[in-house]
Structure formats: structure tokens, C-alpha cells
Design an enzyme around this catalytic site. Sequence first.
Site, PDB file in Angstrom:
ATOM      1  N   SER A  48      -0.677  36.284 -12.975  1.00 26.54           N
ATOM      2  CA  SER A  48      -0.432  34.854 -12.759  1.00 26.54           C
ATOM      3  C   SER A  48       1.042  34.500 -12.954  1.00 26.54           C
ATOM      4  O   SER A  48       1.769  35.172 -13.689  1.00 26.54           O
ATOM      5  CB  SER A  48      -1.281  34.054 -13.753  1.00 26.54           C
ATOM      6  OG  SER A  48      -0.928  32.693 -13.711  1.00 26.54           O
ATOM      7  N   TYR A  81       2.468  30.215  -8.193  1.00 22.90           N
ATOM      8  CA  TYR A  81       2.301  28.771  -8.090  1.00 22.90           C
ATOM      9  C   TYR A  81       3.648  28.259  -7.600  1.00 22.90           C
ATOM     10  O   TYR A  81       4.664  28.448  -8.272  1.00 22.90           O
ATOM     11  CB  TYR A  81       1.978  28.166  -9.468  1.00 22.90           C
ATOM     12  CG  TYR A  81       0.526  28.269  -9.868  1.00 22.90           C
ATOM     13  CD1 TYR A  81      -0.494  27.866  -9.006  1.00 22.90           C
ATOM     14  CD2 TYR A  81       0.164  28.725 -11.138  1.00 22.90           C
ATOM     15  CE1 TYR A  81      -1.827  27.933  -9.385  1.00 22.90           C
ATOM     16  CE2 TYR A  81      -1.164  28.800 -11.519  1.00 22.90           C
ATOM     17  CZ  TYR A  81      -2.160  28.398 -10.642  1.00 22.90           C
ATOM     18  OH  TYR A  81      -3.465  28.463 -11.007  1.00 22.90           O
ATOM     19  N   THR A 127      -1.095  30.622  -4.469  1.00 25.49           N
ATOM     20  CA  THR A 127      -2.277  29.788  -4.721  1.00 25.49           C
ATOM     21  C   THR A 127      -2.015  28.376  -4.213  1.00 25.49           C
ATOM     22  O   THR A 127      -1.054  27.716  -4.637  1.00 25.49           O
ATOM     23  CB  THR A 127      -2.614  29.781  -6.223  1.00 25.49           C
ATOM     24  OG1 THR A 127      -2.913  31.128  -6.607  1.00 25.49           O
ATOM     25  CG2 THR A 127      -3.817  28.901  -6.516  1.00 25.49           C
ATOM     26  N   ARG A 141     -10.584  17.716 -15.197  1.00 23.01           N
ATOM     27  CA  ARG A 141     -11.351  18.583 -16.100  1.00 23.01           C
ATOM     28  C   ARG A 141     -11.694  17.829 -17.378  1.00 23.01           C
ATOM     29  O   ARG A 141     -10.881  17.764 -18.321  1.00 23.01           O
ATOM     30  CB  ARG A 141     -10.550  19.844 -16.431  1.00 23.01           C
ATOM     31  CG  ARG A 141     -10.191  20.659 -15.202  1.00 23.01           C
ATOM     32  CD  ARG A 141      -9.406  21.907 -15.550  1.00 23.01           C
ATOM     33  NE  ARG A 141      -8.845  22.497 -14.347  1.00 23.01           N
ATOM     34  CZ  ARG A 141      -7.886  23.422 -14.349  1.00 23.01           C
ATOM     35  NH1 ARG A 141      -7.393  23.875 -15.490  1.00 23.01           N
ATOM     36  NH2 ARG A 141      -7.420  23.907 -13.212  1.00 23.01           N
ATOM     37  N   LYS A 168      -4.222  32.002  -1.392  1.00 25.70           N
ATOM     38  CA  LYS A 168      -5.428  31.876  -2.234  1.00 25.70           C
ATOM     39  C   LYS A 168      -5.907  30.426  -2.240  1.00 25.70           C
ATOM     40  O   LYS A 168      -5.102  29.511  -2.424  1.00 25.70           O
ATOM     41  CB  LYS A 168      -5.114  32.326  -3.662  1.00 25.70           C
ATOM     42  CG  LYS A 168      -6.299  32.255  -4.621  1.00 25.70           C
ATOM     43  CD  LYS A 168      -5.969  32.951  -5.949  1.00 25.70           C
ATOM     44  CE  LYS A 168      -7.156  33.009  -6.890  1.00 25.70           C
ATOM     45  NZ  LYS A 168      -7.282  31.858  -7.772  1.00 25.70           N
ATOM     46  N   SER A 203     -11.561  31.313  -2.161  1.00 28.87           N
ATOM     47  CA  SER A 203     -11.844  31.033  -3.576  1.00 28.87           C
ATOM     48  C   SER A 203     -11.898  29.527  -3.768  1.00 28.87           C
ATOM     49  O   SER A 203     -11.189  28.793  -3.068  1.00 28.87           O
ATOM     50  CB  SER A 203     -10.690  31.607  -4.425  1.00 28.87           C
ATOM     51  OG  SER A 203     -10.656  31.047  -5.728  1.00 28.87           O
ATOM     52  N   HIS A 213     -11.352  28.588  -6.955  1.00 28.83           N
ATOM     53  CA  HIS A 213     -10.682  28.587  -8.258  1.00 28.83           C
ATOM     54  C   HIS A 213     -11.706  28.552  -9.398  1.00 28.83           C
ATOM     55  O   HIS A 213     -11.474  27.971 -10.452  1.00 28.83           O
ATOM     56  CB  HIS A 213      -9.733  27.388  -8.356  1.00 28.83           C
ATOM     57  CG  HIS A 213      -8.497  27.644  -9.183  1.00 28.83           C
ATOM     58  ND1 HIS A 213      -7.250  27.785  -8.639  1.00 28.83           N
ATOM     59  CD2 HIS A 213      -8.307  27.768 -10.515  1.00 28.83           C
ATOM     60  CE1 HIS A 213      -6.356  27.977  -9.594  1.00 28.83           C
ATOM     61  NE2 HIS A 213      -6.979  27.975 -10.751  1.00 28.83           N
ATOM     62  N   SER A 245     -14.912  33.717  -7.261  1.00 29.40           N
ATOM     63  CA  SER A 245     -15.590  32.503  -7.723  1.00 29.40           C
ATOM     64  C   SER A 245     -17.080  32.747  -7.883  1.00 29.40           C
ATOM     65  O   SER A 245     -17.844  32.762  -6.910  1.00 29.40           O
ATOM     66  CB  SER A 245     -15.346  31.295  -6.803  1.00 29.40           C
ATOM     67  OG  SER A 245     -13.961  30.952  -6.848  1.00 29.40           O
ATOM     68  N   GLY A 246     -17.457  33.024  -9.137  1.00 29.74           N
ATOM     69  CA  GLY A 246     -18.871  33.191  -9.463  1.00 29.74           C
ATOM     70  C   GLY A 246     -19.336  34.630  -9.538  1.00 29.74           C
ATOM     71  O   GLY A 246     -20.527  34.875  -9.758  1.00 29.74           O
ATOM     72  N   ARG A 258     -20.357  37.678 -11.220  1.00 31.09           N
ATOM     73  CA  ARG A 258     -20.758  37.905 -12.609  1.00 31.09           C
ATOM     74  C   ARG A 258     -21.330  39.290 -12.849  1.00 31.09           C
ATOM     75  O   ARG A 258     -21.603  39.648 -14.004  1.00 31.09           O
ATOM     76  CB  ARG A 258     -21.831  36.863 -13.021  1.00 31.09           C
ATOM     77  CG  ARG A 258     -21.333  35.422 -12.973  1.00 31.09           C
ATOM     78  CD  ARG A 258     -20.340  35.168 -14.095  1.00 31.09           C
ATOM     79  NE  ARG A 258     -19.739  33.852 -14.052  1.00 31.09           N
ATOM     80  CZ  ARG A 258     -18.544  33.583 -13.516  1.00 31.09           C
ATOM     81  NH1 ARG A 258     -17.812  34.539 -12.976  1.00 31.09           N
ATOM     82  NH2 ARG A 258     -18.053  32.360 -13.535  1.00 31.09           N
ATOM     83  N   GLY A 260     -12.994  37.156 -12.430  1.00 26.61           N
ATOM     84  CA  GLY A 260     -12.249  36.175 -13.197  1.00 26.61           C
ATOM     85  C   GLY A 260     -12.713  36.113 -14.650  1.00 26.61           C
ATOM     86  O   GLY A 260     -12.391  36.986 -15.465  1.00 26.61           O
ATOM     87  N   ARG A 261     -13.501  35.094 -14.967  1.00 21.87           N
ATOM     88  CA  ARG A 261     -13.881  34.877 -16.367  1.00 21.87           C
ATOM     89  C   ARG A 261     -14.470  36.111 -17.063  1.00 21.87           C
ATOM     90  O   ARG A 261     -14.175  36.318 -18.256  1.00 21.87           O
ATOM     91  CB  ARG A 261     -14.849  33.693 -16.453  1.00 21.87           C
ATOM     92  CG  ARG A 261     -14.171  32.328 -16.168  1.00 21.87           C
ATOM     93  CD  ARG A 261     -15.193  31.205 -16.230  1.00 21.87           C
ATOM     94  NE  ARG A 261     -14.632  29.877 -16.086  1.00 21.87           N
ATOM     95  CZ  ARG A 261     -14.651  29.151 -14.949  1.00 21.87           C
ATOM     96  NH1 ARG A 261     -15.166  29.665 -13.842  1.00 21.87           N
ATOM     97  NH2 ARG A 261     -14.151  27.936 -14.920  1.00 21.87           N
TER      98      ARG A 261
HETATM   99  C1  LIG Z   1      -8.850  30.156 -17.554  1.00 19.92           C
HETATM  100  C2  LIG Z   1      -8.536  30.375 -16.123  1.00 19.92           C
HETATM  101  C3  LIG Z   1      -7.214  30.360 -15.698  1.00 19.92           C
HETATM  102  C4  LIG Z   1      -6.900  30.558 -14.357  1.00 19.92           C
HETATM  103  N1  LIG Z   1      -5.589  30.639 -13.966  1.00 19.92           N
HETATM  104  C5  LIG Z   1      -5.292  30.883 -12.676  1.00 19.92           C
HETATM  105  C6  LIG Z   1      -3.937  31.057 -12.275  1.00 19.92           C
HETATM  106  O1  LIG Z   1      -3.026  31.036 -13.080  1.00 19.92           O
HETATM  107  N2  LIG Z   1      -3.694  31.259 -10.968  1.00 19.92           N
HETATM  108  C7  LIG Z   1      -4.698  31.289 -10.022  1.00 19.92           C
HETATM  109  O2  LIG Z   1      -4.426  31.466  -8.829  1.00 19.92           O
HETATM  110  N3  LIG Z   1      -5.987  31.187 -10.392  1.00 19.92           N
HETATM  111  C8  LIG Z   1      -6.302  30.997 -11.685  1.00 19.92           C
HETATM  112  N4  LIG Z   1      -7.604  30.908 -12.075  1.00 19.92           N
HETATM  113  C9  LIG Z   1      -8.661  31.100 -11.060  1.00 19.92           C
HETATM  114  C10 LIG Z   1      -9.058  32.572 -10.946  1.00 19.92           C
HETATM  115  O3  LIG Z   1      -8.036  33.318 -10.356  1.00 19.92           O
HETATM  116  C11 LIG Z   1     -10.334  32.737 -10.109  1.00 19.92           C
HETATM  117  O4  LIG Z   1     -10.158  32.067  -8.886  1.00 19.92           O
HETATM  118  C12 LIG Z   1     -11.557  32.190 -10.842  1.00 19.92           C
HETATM  119  O5  LIG Z   1     -11.525  32.577 -12.193  1.00 19.92           O
HETATM  120  C13 LIG Z   1     -12.843  32.677 -10.203  1.00 19.92           C
HETATM  121  O6  LIG Z   1     -13.950  32.062 -10.795  1.00 19.92           O
HETATM  122  P1  LIG Z   1     -14.871  32.791 -11.892  1.00 19.92           P
HETATM  123  O7  LIG Z   1     -13.982  33.213 -13.006  1.00 19.92           O
HETATM  124  O8  LIG Z   1     -15.827  31.734 -12.341  1.00 19.92           O
HETATM  125  O9  LIG Z   1     -15.533  33.938 -11.211  1.00 19.92           O
HETATM  126  C14 LIG Z   1      -7.949  30.739 -13.412  1.00 19.92           C
HETATM  127  C15 LIG Z   1      -9.271  30.777 -13.851  1.00 19.92           C
HETATM  128  C16 LIG Z   1      -9.565  30.608 -15.186  1.00 19.92           C
HETATM  129  C17 LIG Z   1     -11.010  30.698 -15.622  1.00 19.92           C
END
Ligand SMILES: Cc1cc2nc3c(=O)[nH]c(=O)nc-3n(C[C@H](O)[C@H](O)[C@H](O)COP(=O)(O)O)c2cc1C
Length: 386
Positions: A129, A153, A179, A188, A261, A283, A285, A315-316, A318, A337-338
Site C-alpha cells: 500500500s 493512492y 486505486t 464508515r 483497482k 474490487s 474495496h 472482496s470477500g 475467505r 485481504g482481511r
Molecule cells: C484495513 C484495510 C485497509 C485497506 N487499505 C487499502 C489500501 O491502502 N489500498 C487499497 O487499494 N486497498 C486497501 N484495502 C482494500 C483491500 O486491498 C481489498 O480490496 C479488501 O480488503 C478486500 O476485501 P476483503 O478483505 O473483505 O476480502 C484495505 C482493506 C482493509 C480491510
Amino acid sequence: MANYADFQIGLYLAGLGGELPAYPLTFAGLEAAAQAKMEHRLWDYVAGGAGDEHTQRANVAAFERWGILPRMLSGAAERDLSVELFGHRLPAPVLMAPIGVLGVMTDDGHGDLAAAAASASSGIPMIASTLMQDPLEEVAAALGDTPGFFQLYTPNDREVAESLVRRAEAAGFRGIVVTLDTWTLGFRPRDLQHATFPQLRGACLANYFSDPVFRSRLAASPEDDPGAATLHWAMTFGNPTLTWDDLAWLRDLTDLPLLLKGIGHPDDVRRAKDEGVDGIYCSNHGGRQAASAPALELLPAVVDAADGLPVLFDSGVRSGADVIKALALGATAVGIGRPYGYGAVLGGTAGIEFVLSCLLAEADLTMGLNGYAGIAELTREVLLRC
Ligand SMILES: Cc1cc2nc3c(=O)[nH]c(=O)nc-3n(C[C@H](O)[C@H](O)[C@H](O)COP(=O)(O)O)c2cc1C
């Protein structure tokens, strides 16, 4: 060829010696353990999303509506999960999605370096990131031989954007992921309730504070006046006026593969293609930005419009089964991601490696048990709407 399924044999064998897995095996388990460990506002920042969060719940539910058609006696005892992406042979079609607060999610406060080390050991690329706790040069140096990507960004100061891209190129990143869905912050409620946002407290701004062009805009250095530097970051972070007219500038910034993205509409895919981008990253996000934006539902039309251009998806995701489903819907590779973020919380590099190993073992076994030996066999025909 990596045999990811063997990871589970290792867990059973360790159990014979009385050893239990160090981390939870399921996403629900990871989530619960991470929540128990994290400072509550940071937890809400990571776990939370836009609005009432139905968007992120829908991301997960979208995967559950697909089944995978089983084929027996097809000779899938040996699988090959490797894929080609921008001239790199990846051991598996998986990447670590950018997480802009990862730096402060590990015990040592160097989560980006922890992810880079996990990338080096696993061969799974990291998309680093813009928002990192350690400068991109140090993160790139920790990636070893694994190709890494830099997520940009785009600030509203073009020269800062250019400087970040130059640095990413010089540091050895193999592609730039811009992105587009975060030109301003999504609504949020969890973060708003706490009236807190990690970066506004100076977290994960190392790429800016170490940047010569960003620093040249400040009256005092970030070391002398971190508050003023953070305020300047806040004023320049978003770029609400960025439009397709700026894409030629973005394209000209680098010869590295350029990905966009946050793309979800086929018309946007075609426009991006016309502008010369090298890859699309579909995505929403993780449901953190535009409320009610679909994700997985958009993937087939995005892939069709991309017409051969690589398409990443997140996105999603798991589980390993989710990875297989996204590939069958046409993704070239899938962003985690998460789940790996929670691995970072629980065990730094080792925690991330564990989460990736579980996902890949499950993906490998899901392919094999359903009778598919290679990624090319995963087409839309292997999925059944359930
Ligand atoms: C805490 C957090 C921070 C994130 N920071 C960025 C980021 O800095 N740049 C970006 O392009 N996406 C960011 N994302 C989005 C992730 O790259 C990704 O699209 C997202 O986590 C996918 O969803 P999921 O984690 O629920 O599967 C972030 C997501 C989370 C959860």
C-alpha cells in the site's frame, strides 16, 4: 510445483506429537482471535466498512451462492496452481491485497515488513500500500525473489505521485496498482463513532514522510512537526478531480505494468483498455468505500470486457474454495485481504504464512477433489448457481 495440499498432512502429523495448530483454521476463528487481541478502535477500522456493512456481508454471501461441479476419476491427483502474470510465473493465483494499516497491526509495528517476509518465503506477491509504516524501499528489499507490486493512492499533488512511482520503480516493484475507489473516504460509522482514523494520528505515513517532494512542501520536517506534516498529508491525500482525462498522464508515468483497482463496470474496463492499462483489478474495496457496490457479481462482465487483459479480483475471499470460484468466473489471480491481515495480527510473518498455507491447501484440495488438475480447467462451466 508446490504441493499445497500437504500442509494438512503436516498438521495431522504434528498432532501425533501433541502439537496443535498455532492459529485458527477458519476465517471466523481468525476474526475472533484477532478481535480479542486488537485495540478496539483499530479492530473496528479493519473489520468495519461502509454504512451498515451489508456490502461486505454481501461480498461473502456472493461466494456461497456458487457450487463447484464435481468430476470423478479425472486424474487430478497432481495439481498445478501456477499462473503467469506480467511475465512472472507465480506458484499460485493469489496475491496479498494492499492493506494500508498493516504496519500497525503486528506486535512490532512493522506489519508491512512482516508481509514482505511472508511474500519472500511463500512466493505469494504482496501489493504494498501507499500507506505503510516502513518506507517502500525497505519493504521492497524484504520481498526476496518474489515479485511485488506497489499500490498508488494518487495524491492531488502530481509531483508527489510521480515521485512515489519513481521510487517504486527504483526499489524494484514490478507493477503499479492505482486505486481509483478511494478519492475520498467512504462513510464508515464505526470509525466515525470513535472519531478516529489511524493515518490522521500519523500512522502509516512513512512513504510520504520519506518522500523528498512531499517534504519539500512542508515548512518544517515531519520529524520536527509531525502534526503539520500529517495535516498536509490529509489535505493532499485524496484526488476528487481525477478523471479519465488524467489517465494518459498516469499511463505515461511508468513503463511498468499499470493496473486500475476498483473497476467494476464493463464500460470502464473498455475505457481503461483503450487508455493502455495492462490489467484490471475488480474490487469494491472489501465494502469499505461505496456502499452497495457489488463485487463478485461484476466479475464475469469485467472479464468479458477485459478481453484477454489480466483481471485481478478481491472482496470477500475467505477460503480456498472462494479462490477457485473467482478463478472459474475468470479472474487471473485473486487478492486476499482481511484474512492475511488477521494472520499478521496474530503472528506477524508466521501468522500470514499460516493463513496463506491454509487458503492454498484448501484451494488445492478443492480443485483436486472436484476433479480439476489445472487452472485452465476452471471455467464458468464448472460452477453451478445454488
Ligand atoms: C484495513 C484495510 C485497509 C485497506 N487499505 C487499502 C489500501 O491502502 N489500498 C487499497 O487499494 N486497498 C486497501 N484495502 C482494500 C483491500 O486491498 C481489498 O480490496 C479488501 O480488503 C478486500 O476485501 P476483503 O478483505 O473483505 O476480502 C484495505 C482493506 C482493509 C480491510
